[in-house]
Design an enzyme around this catalytic site. Structure first.
Site, PDB file in Angstrom:
ATOM      1  CB  SER A 192      50.701 -39.004  -5.125  1.00 20.98           C
ATOM      2  OG  SER A 192      50.227 -38.420  -6.118  1.00 20.98           O
ATOM      3  CE1 TYR A 225      55.551 -38.969  -7.037  1.00 17.29           C
ATOM      4  CE2 TYR A 225      53.570 -38.924  -8.313  1.00 17.29           C
ATOM      5  CZ  TYR A 225      54.093 -38.452  -7.304  1.00 17.29           C
ATOM      6  OH  TYR A 225      53.578 -37.790  -6.316  1.00 17.29           O
ATOM      7  CE  LYS A 238      54.807 -40.036  -3.490  1.00 18.47           C
ATOM      8  NZ  LYS A 238      55.568 -39.845  -2.253  1.00 18.47           N
TER       9      LYS A 238
HETATM   10  C1  UD1 Z   1      50.892 -35.448 -10.869  1.00 19.04           C
HETATM   11  C2  UD1 Z   1      49.910 -36.323  -9.989  1.00 19.04           C
HETATM   12  C3  UD1 Z   1      50.065 -35.589  -8.545  1.00 19.04           C
HETATM   13  C4  UD1 Z   1      51.534 -35.369  -8.063  1.00 19.04           C
HETATM   14  C5  UD1 Z   1      52.038 -34.384  -9.177  1.00 19.04           C
HETATM   15  C6  UD1 Z   1      53.491 -34.292  -8.648  1.00 19.04           C
HETATM   16  C7  UD1 Z   1      48.495 -37.676 -11.061  1.00 19.04           C
HETATM   17  C8  UD1 Z   1      46.936 -37.548 -11.553  1.00 19.04           C
HETATM   18  N1  UD1 Z   1      48.801 -36.540 -10.510  1.00 19.04           N
HETATM   19  O1  UD1 Z   1      50.112 -34.271 -11.114  1.00 19.04           O
HETATM   20  O2  UD1 Z   1      49.425 -36.514  -7.623  1.00 19.04           O
HETATM   21  O3  UD1 Z   1      51.378 -34.774  -6.864  1.00 19.04           O
HETATM   22  O4  UD1 Z   1      52.178 -35.195 -10.312  1.00 19.04           O
HETATM   23  O5  UD1 Z   1      54.313 -33.839  -9.480  1.00 19.04           O
HETATM   24  O6  UD1 Z   1      49.348 -38.694 -11.503  1.00 19.04           O
HETATM   25  N2  UD1 Z   1      50.228 -29.327 -17.819  1.00 19.04           N
HETATM   26  C9  UD1 Z   1      50.280 -28.400 -18.869  1.00 19.04           C
HETATM   27  N3  UD1 Z   1      51.347 -27.487 -19.374  1.00 19.04           N
HETATM   28  C10 UD1 Z   1      52.720 -27.609 -18.666  1.00 19.04           C
HETATM   29  C11 UD1 Z   1      52.454 -28.424 -17.187  1.00 19.04           C
HETATM   30  C12 UD1 Z   1      51.283 -29.323 -17.012  1.00 19.04           C
HETATM   31  O7  UD1 Z   1      49.362 -28.427 -19.686  1.00 19.04           O
HETATM   32  O8  UD1 Z   1      53.463 -27.090 -18.959  1.00 19.04           O
HETATM   33  C13 UD1 Z   1      49.140 -29.691 -17.674  1.00 19.04           C
HETATM   34  C14 UD1 Z   1      49.462 -31.570 -17.415  1.00 19.04           C
HETATM   35  O9  UD1 Z   1      48.951 -31.966 -18.562  1.00 19.04           O
HETATM   36  C15 UD1 Z   1      48.221 -31.638 -16.460  1.00 19.04           C
HETATM   37  C16 UD1 Z   1      48.060 -30.489 -15.587  1.00 19.04           C
HETATM   38  O10 UD1 Z   1      48.784 -29.334 -16.215  1.00 19.04           O
HETATM   39  O11 UD1 Z   1      46.850 -31.739 -17.084  1.00 19.04           O
HETATM   40  C17 UD1 Z   1      48.791 -30.684 -14.306  1.00 19.04           C
HETATM   41  O12 UD1 Z   1      50.076 -31.211 -14.335  1.00 19.04           O
HETATM   42  P1  UD1 Z   1      50.966 -31.118 -13.018  1.00 19.04           P
HETATM   43  O13 UD1 Z   1      51.303 -29.892 -12.760  1.00 19.04           O
HETATM   44  O14 UD1 Z   1      52.321 -31.748 -13.824  1.00 19.04           O
HETATM   45  O15 UD1 Z   1      50.544 -32.123 -12.227  1.00 19.04           O
HETATM   46  P2  UD1 Z   1      49.753 -33.699 -12.521  1.00 19.04           P
HETATM   47  O16 UD1 Z   1      50.766 -34.269 -13.780  1.00 19.04           O
HETATM   48  O17 UD1 Z   1      48.332 -33.471 -12.517  1.00 19.04           O
END
Ligand code: UD1
Length: 338
Positions: free
Chosen positions: A126, A151, A155
């Site tokens: 990841s 997590y 990795k």
């Molecule tokens: C993280 C990991 C990614 C991994 C994934 C697995 C990092 C940088 N990335 O992704 O490699 O595959 O977890 O689960 O560590 N968000 C909102 N509202 C929500 C949900 C999410 O605003 O309800 C935003 C988060 O703050 C983030 C983005 O959406 O900025 C993506 O979030 P998410 O889908 O959880 O993935 P990552 O945390 O980026």
């Protein structure tokens, strides 16, 4: 036909890989403990593969379960290892469970690969290994950052183990694929993400809000140093991620260098707000959005440089974010009949 053991093969990414493998003439053999996946997906995989795909209920921490699978299947030509927990937030709450499951399964599987002399190994890594990098566009040369979550640490530890394994067993060839943010669903509408309970990830939260299962979507933080203040990520279609595994196996058949790592993303960043807007536009569905504080552990912006995967694996993403958001919505709507 080459037999490939696919751990976590009934999960979101694994199920798409199984179909991609079968299409390329491989014979996938799935091992899954079904702790985070649905047994009914096995039938969908068989339907899309157009033939029998063996599915074993097996936990990768149980070497006897893996041996039983090998006794029944015979020689395995490769392993793709996805069986792991993947929630950043949950890992902060349950660190021991993440160490036990993610590192435990990797170490038992490594022993199994060694005793079974399986020559090719693809590890599901990841972009989380980069931590909070100083640059936003990361290459494979960008060093591991401080792990932001248990997590992320698991990795990093598993990638480290691939290096030590190859040093000890030079006949073994390994590729780690560092996925960015896999989204979307199979264009057939038959496979997609099935988060149990309240989703942590953005896309299932968006689609569940759109379908009315959740009241509103919260944007976590709007004061980041990004063009619109929300976090930027590299969202890559799950079918493109699946195809990268097919290319990785082809590379391993003739690998010049091992262990090798590749970024798997689109090379483009999209903010949370952009994703919400595109989802609403391409699907014609308005979303109720509320604004919340930053989520602990989030980095402000990260996206992939994919030059290496393009040059060495001849892989690059083919679907757009618009395609992925349409497919995710088709999948969500289909779940009423699941
Ligand atoms: C993280 C990991 C990614 C991994 C994934 C697995 C990092 C940088 N990335 O992704 O490699 O595959 O977890 O689960 O560590 N968000 C909102 N509202 C929500 C949900 C999410 O605003 O309800 C935003 C988060 O703050 C983030 C983005 O959406 O900025 C993506 O979030 P998410 O889908 O959880 O993935 P990552 O945390 O980026």
């Amino acid at each position: 036909m080459k037999k490939i053991l696919l751990t976590g093969g009934t999960g979101y990414i694994g199920s798409h890989i199984a179909v991609a493998l079968a299409r390329e003439g491989y014979s996938p053999v799935i091992a899954d403990n079904f702790s985070r996946s649905d047994r009914r997906i096995a039938e969908r995989i068989r339907e899309l593969c157009g033939r029998a795909v063996p599915v074993y209920e097996a936990d990768c921490r149980d070497i006897n379960a893996l041996r039983n699978l090998r006794d029944r299947e015979g020689h395995l030509d490769g392993v793709i290892h996805l069986a792991a927990f993947k929630s950043v937030g949950e890992s902060v709450r349950k660190p021991a469970a993440y160490f036990d499951n993610n590192i435990g399964s990797m170490s038992v599987l490594s022993a199994f690969i060694k005793e079974s002399k399986i020559p090719h190994f693809v590890f599901s890594s990841s972009c989380t290994v980069y931590g909070s990098p100083e640059v936003r566009e990361v290459t494979e040369e960008t060093p591991f950052g401080k792990a932001f979550s248990p997590y992320g640490y698991t990795k990093q530890a598993c990638e480290r183990l691939t290096h030590d394994l190859v040093r000890a067993e030079p006949w073994l060839k390994v590729v780690s694929l560092r996925y960015f943010n896999p989204i979307g669903a199979h264009p057939s509408g038959r496979l997609g993400e099935l988060p149990g309970g309240i989703p942590d990830n953005l896309l299932p939260y968006i689609t569940q809000t759109a379908v009315g299962e959740r009241e509103a979507l919260t944007v976590f933080g709007e004061d980041y140093d990004t063009p619109d203040g929300s976090c930027v990520r590299d969202y890559v279609h799950v079918c493109d991620v699946a195809e990268a595994h097919v290319r990785a196996l082809a590379y391993l058949a003739d690998a010049e260098h091992s262990p090798e790592v590749f970024n798997i993303g689109t090379g483009k960043g999209h903010s949370v707000k952009e994703i919400i807007d595109i989802f609403s536009r391409v699907n014609g569905v308005p979303l109720k959005v509320i604004h919340g504080p930053r989520r602990p552990g989030d980095v402000d912006a990260i996206y992939a440089n994919v030059d290496k995967a393009t040059e060495v694996l001849d892989w690059k993403s083919t679907y757009t974010v618009e395609d992925a958001l349409k497919h995710a919505w088709e999948w969500q709507k289909s779940l009423v009949n699941f």
